[in-house]
Design a protein around this motif. Structure first.
Motif, PDB file in Angstrom:
ATOM      1  N   GLY A 104      11.544  17.569 -16.996  1.00  0.00           N
ATOM      2  CA  GLY A 104      10.999  18.781 -17.311  1.00  0.00           C
ATOM      3  C   GLY A 104       9.720  19.241 -16.758  1.00  0.00           C
ATOM      4  O   GLY A 104      10.238  18.910 -15.437  1.00  0.00           O
ATOM      5  N   VAL A 105       8.335  19.803 -17.080  1.00  0.00           N
ATOM      6  CA  VAL A 105       8.166  20.295 -16.120  1.00  0.00           C
ATOM      7  C   VAL A 105       6.681  19.270 -16.295  1.00  0.00           C
ATOM      8  O   VAL A 105       5.039  19.341 -16.664  1.00  0.00           O
ATOM      9  N   VAL A 106       7.086  18.213 -15.006  1.00  0.00           N
ATOM     10  CA  VAL A 106       6.542  17.551 -14.698  1.00  0.00           C
ATOM     11  C   VAL A 106       5.166  17.905 -12.755  1.00  0.00           C
ATOM     12  O   VAL A 106       6.348  17.842 -12.472  1.00  0.00           O
ATOM     13  N   THR A 107       4.566  16.790 -12.759  1.00  0.00           N
ATOM     14  CA  THR A 107       4.220  17.298 -11.262  1.00  0.00           C
ATOM     15  C   THR A 107       4.672  16.401 -10.516  1.00  0.00           C
ATOM     16  O   THR A 107       4.643  17.018  -9.311  1.00  0.00           O
ATOM     17  N   ALA A 108       5.687  15.178 -11.360  1.00  0.00           N
ATOM     18  CA  ALA A 108       6.402  15.034 -10.220  1.00  0.00           C
ATOM     19  C   ALA A 108       7.347  15.575  -9.104  1.00  0.00           C
ATOM     20  O   ALA A 108       7.722  15.039  -8.602  1.00  0.00           O
ATOM     21  N   ALA A 109       7.811  16.318  -9.804  1.00  0.00           N
ATOM     22  CA  ALA A 109       8.554  17.873  -9.448  1.00  0.00           C
ATOM     23  C   ALA A 109       8.461  18.470  -8.832  1.00  0.00           C
ATOM     24  O   ALA A 109       8.887  18.862  -8.051  1.00  0.00           O
ATOM     25  N   VAL A 110       7.088  18.581  -8.065  1.00  0.00           N
ATOM     26  CA  VAL A 110       6.431  20.017  -7.744  1.00  0.00           C
ATOM     27  C   VAL A 110       6.767  19.705  -6.487  1.00  0.00           C
ATOM     28  O   VAL A 110       6.668  18.854  -5.707  1.00  0.00           O
ATOM     29  N   ALA A 111       6.781  20.134  -5.521  1.00  0.00           N
ATOM     30  CA  ALA A 111       7.092  20.437  -3.863  1.00  0.00           C
ATOM     31  C   ALA A 111       5.738  20.935  -3.284  1.00  0.00           C
ATOM     32  O   ALA A 111       5.951  21.023  -2.768  1.00  0.00           O
ATOM     33  N   TYR A 112       5.599  22.909  -4.124  1.00  0.00           N
ATOM     34  CA  TYR A 112       4.833  23.544  -3.763  1.00  0.00           C
ATOM     35  C   TYR A 112       3.395  23.971  -5.260  1.00  0.00           C
ATOM     36  O   TYR A 112       3.997  23.488  -5.789  1.00  0.00           O
ATOM     37  N   TRP A 113       2.199  23.546  -4.796  1.00  0.00           N
ATOM     38  CA  TRP A 113       0.775  24.247  -5.485  1.00  0.00           C
ATOM     39  C   TRP A 113       0.284  25.941  -5.302  1.00  0.00           C
ATOM     40  O   TRP A 113       0.832  25.972  -3.716  1.00  0.00           O
ATOM     41  N   GLY A 114       0.383  26.360  -5.965  1.00  0.00           N
ATOM     42  CA  GLY A 114      -0.444  27.492  -5.578  1.00  0.00           C
ATOM     43  C   GLY A 114      -2.327  26.877  -5.708  1.00  0.00           C
ATOM     44  O   GLY A 114      -2.446  25.533  -6.389  1.00  0.00           O
ATOM     45  N   GLN A 115      -3.251  28.004  -5.402  1.00  0.00           N
ATOM     46  CA  GLN A 115      -4.626  27.484  -6.116  1.00  0.00           C
ATOM     47  C   GLN A 115      -5.232  27.617  -7.018  1.00  0.00           C
ATOM     48  O   GLN A 115      -6.699  26.515  -7.313  1.00  0.00           O
ATOM     49  N   GLY A 116      -4.313  27.849  -7.817  1.00  0.00           N
ATOM     50  CA  GLY A 116      -5.520  27.903  -9.136  1.00  0.00           C
ATOM     51  C   GLY A 116      -5.411  28.954  -9.637  1.00  0.00           C
ATOM     52  O   GLY A 116      -6.850  29.788  -8.784  1.00  0.00           O
ATOM     53  N   THR A 117      -5.771  28.972 -10.767  1.00  0.00           N
ATOM     54  CA  THR A 117      -6.792  30.968 -10.915  1.00  0.00           C
ATOM     55  C   THR A 117      -7.174  30.168 -12.577  1.00  0.00           C
ATOM     56  O   THR A 117      -5.950  29.659 -13.173  1.00  0.00           O
ATOM     57  N   GLN A 118      -8.804  30.859 -13.101  1.00  0.00           N
ATOM     58  CA  GLN A 118      -9.660  29.987 -14.213  1.00  0.00           C
ATOM     59  C   GLN A 118      -9.159  31.027 -15.357  1.00  0.00           C
ATOM     60  O   GLN A 118      -9.150  32.302 -15.451  1.00  0.00           O
ATOM     61  N   VAL A 119      -9.262  30.873 -16.806  1.00  0.00           N
ATOM     62  CA  VAL A 119      -8.870  31.091 -18.080  1.00  0.00           C
ATOM     63  C   VAL A 119      -9.699  30.192 -18.288  1.00  0.00           C
ATOM     64  O   VAL A 119      -9.970  29.354 -19.160  1.00  0.00           O
ATOM     65  N   THR A 120     -10.557  31.083 -19.140  1.00  0.00           N
ATOM     66  CA  THR A 120     -11.338  30.836 -19.945  1.00  0.00           C
ATOM     67  C   THR A 120     -11.271  31.794 -21.199  1.00  0.00           C
ATOM     68  O   THR A 120     -11.322  32.899 -21.226  1.00  0.00           O
TER      69      THR A 120
END
Length: 123
Positions: A104-120
């Motif tokens: 599944g789409v789970v944080t435990a499987a993440v190797a690399y992250w982006g910095q994020g972008t805000q959606v409001t």
């Protein structure tokens, strides 16, 4: 050096649309399952959507039918088309490279992250 850079976050009215992009560099993009996560204030980070190297997609139930994940392997770019946005979609959206999406789409499987972008999304 690995970089995942998101763009496209903005403030929109309920019912509106946004398209997020994530450009990757510094690693073998085509060897990873690519995904989108989001984190609302005071909530856990959750998986939203992902796409396997072979193009198989996975979505959280909350976004099925409204969001579409896609990628351009030639440009090492991941996209998230978000339609019919709701106030509950408000969050910081993160792009991620996952070692695999079998679990599944789970944080435990993440190797690399982006910095994020805000959606409001306002009502």
């Amino acid at each position: 050096q690995v970089h995942l850079v998101e763009s496209g976050g903005d403030s929109v009215q309920s019912g509106g649309s946004l398209r997020l992009s994530c450009v990757s560099s510094g690693y073998s993009y085509s060897g990873y399952c690519m995904g989108w996560f989001r984190q609302a204030p005071e909530k856990e980070r959750e998986g939203v959507a992902a796409i396997d190297p072979d193009g198989t997609t996975t979505y959280a139930d909350s976004v099925k039918g409204r969001f579409t994940v896609s990628q351009d392997n030639a440009k090492n770019t991941l996209y998230l088309q978000m339609n019919s946005l709701k106030p509950e979609d408000t969050a910081i959206y993160y792009c991620a490279a996952l070692s695999d999406c079998w679990g599944g789409v789970v944080t435990a499987a993440v190797a690399y992250w982006g910095q994020g972008t805000q959606v409001t999304v306002s009502s």
